[in-house]
Scaffold this active site. Structure first.
Site, PDB file in Angstrom:
ATOM      1  N   GLU A 233     -70.145  19.442 -94.808  1.00  0.00           N
ATOM      2  CA  GLU A 233     -69.944  19.393 -93.362  1.00  0.00           C
ATOM      3  C   GLU A 233     -69.697  17.942 -92.979  1.00  0.00           C
ATOM      4  O   GLU A 233     -70.495  17.063 -93.302  1.00  0.00           O
ATOM      5  CB  GLU A 233     -71.147  19.928 -92.600  1.00  0.00           C
ATOM      6  CG  GLU A 233     -70.902  19.935 -91.091  1.00  0.00           C
ATOM      7  CD  GLU A 233     -72.118  20.330 -90.263  1.00  0.00           C
ATOM      8  OE1 GLU A 233     -71.909  20.741 -89.110  1.00  0.00           O
ATOM      9  OE2 GLU A 233     -73.254  20.210 -90.760  1.00  0.00           O
TER      10      GLU A 233
ATOM     11  N   GLU B 189     -72.332  12.143 -92.443  1.00  0.00           N
ATOM     12  CA  GLU B 189     -72.527  11.674 -91.067  1.00  0.00           C
ATOM     13  C   GLU B 189     -72.549  10.149 -91.078  1.00  0.00           C
ATOM     14  O   GLU B 189     -73.239   9.544 -91.894  1.00  0.00           O
ATOM     15  CB  GLU B 189     -73.843  12.230 -90.510  1.00  0.00           C
ATOM     16  CG  GLU B 189     -74.266  11.681 -89.177  1.00  0.00           C
ATOM     17  CD  GLU B 189     -73.256  11.968 -88.083  1.00  0.00           C
ATOM     18  OE1 GLU B 189     -72.788  10.986 -87.470  1.00  0.00           O
ATOM     19  OE2 GLU B 189     -72.924  13.147 -87.841  1.00  0.00           O
TER      20      GLU B 189
ATOM     21  N   ASP C 151     -68.114   7.253 -93.280  1.00  0.00           N
ATOM     22  CA  ASP C 151     -67.036   7.812 -92.482  1.00  0.00           C
ATOM     23  C   ASP C 151     -66.186   8.755 -93.329  1.00  0.00           C
ATOM     24  O   ASP C 151     -66.036   8.557 -94.537  1.00  0.00           O
ATOM     25  CB  ASP C 151     -66.164   6.676 -91.934  1.00  0.00           C
ATOM     26  CG  ASP C 151     -65.260   7.138 -90.818  1.00  0.00           C
ATOM     27  OD1 ASP C 151     -64.173   7.684 -91.129  1.00  0.00           O
ATOM     28  OD2 ASP C 151     -65.622   6.965 -89.647  1.00  0.00           O
TER      29      ASP C 151
ATOM     30  N   ASP D 235     -65.512  15.048 -82.580  1.00  0.00           N
ATOM     31  CA  ASP D 235     -65.081  14.268 -81.418  1.00  0.00           C
ATOM     32  C   ASP D 235     -63.610  14.578 -81.137  1.00  0.00           C
ATOM     33  O   ASP D 235     -62.763  14.416 -82.011  1.00  0.00           O
ATOM     34  CB  ASP D 235     -65.258  12.777 -81.719  1.00  0.00           C
ATOM     35  CG  ASP D 235     -65.111  11.897 -80.490  1.00  0.00           C
ATOM     36  OD1 ASP D 235     -64.327  12.263 -79.584  1.00  0.00           O
ATOM     37  OD2 ASP D 235     -65.779  10.845 -80.433  1.00  0.00           O
TER      38      ASP D 235
ATOM     39  N   THR E  15     -74.550  25.486 -84.137  1.00  0.00           N
ATOM     40  CA  THR E  15     -74.924  24.076 -84.150  1.00  0.00           C
ATOM     41  C   THR E  15     -75.693  23.777 -82.864  1.00  0.00           C
ATOM     42  O   THR E  15     -75.746  24.605 -81.952  1.00  0.00           O
ATOM     43  CB  THR E  15     -73.682  23.162 -84.207  1.00  0.00           C
ATOM     44  OG1 THR E  15     -73.013  23.198 -82.942  1.00  0.00           O
ATOM     45  CG2 THR E  15     -72.724  23.614 -85.301  1.00  0.00           C
TER      46      THR E  15
END
Length: 214
Positions: A43, A68, A95, A117, A190
């Site tokens: 993920e 993350e 990243d 995002d 989520t």
């Protein structure tokens, strides 16, 4: 959502090198990091980790990686991993542009992109996780029959992603324009999804694959 900086988070994460890769120590040898050799799902942008930790609890026969970049939220994922004693979930603090530094070609079976995002300004389009440069990275690390599972509440990002993936030559195996109207018992929420759904927001979802090379 603006993440509040927590100066202690980095040191806390570094205390658990068996669970968290902070400096690329496992790059190129991720499979060796797990107790068992199993399919790997990742993920990208795990937030506080509700989705990925629930998956790892539910499917012990799969190895999971949470990627993350925000240390100040990643510690929450670590807390959940420790609490649930999950041996099939590891964490990378970096990243997404560095994906191919960690994973070998054809190593991953599935990628989850949940509520990424949207970067709504046109000049920021290249930062979206479904921009063609990211799709090229995903294609490189996914197995030939690997999948991308994508969820968002942002209609603009969904439309952009459909177009970007289509232009790249991908195809869609599932499309949901209002996911929660379909009462999908297998859907794992989520943190963002729960909040948006309670407000009545529409949730868009798709599953996509790359065409097999000839």
């Amino acid at each position: 959502m603006r993440v509040r900086y927590k100066p202690w988070a980095e040191d806390y994460l570094k205390e658990h090198p068996n669970l968290v890769d902070m400096d690329g120590a496992h790059a190129g040898k991720m499979s060796e990091w797990f107790d068992k050799e199993q399919p790997i799902y990742i993920e990208i942008g795990s937030g506080m980790g509700q989705f990925i930790t629930t998956l790892a609890s539910k499917f012990p026969e799969i190895n999971f990686v949470s990627m993350e970049r925000e240390k100040s939220v990643m510690y929450k994922v670590l807390d959940k991993v420790k609490e649930l004693n999950l041996t099939n979930l590891k964490m990378i603090c970096n990243d997404a542009i560095e994906l191919n530094e960690y994973f070998n070609d054809g190593e991953i079976s599935r990628i989850y992109l949940n509520f990424s995002d949207p970067w709504p300004k046109k000049r920021h389009a290249k930062r979206r996780l479904t921009y063609h440069t990211f799709l090229a990275l995903y294609q490189q690390i996914l197995k030939e029959d690997g999948e991308i599972h994508f969820k968002t509440d942002n209609r603009g990002l969904f439309a952009f992603s459909l177009e970007s993936m289509s232009q790249y030559g991908m195809y869609f195996t599932k499309l949901n324009l209002n996911l929660h109207d379909e009462d999908d018992e297998d859907n794992i929420l989520t943190e963002y999804e729960k909040k948006f759904s309670e407000k009545g927001s529409r949730i868009y979802r798709m599953e996509a694959k790359f065409h097999k090379s000839i």
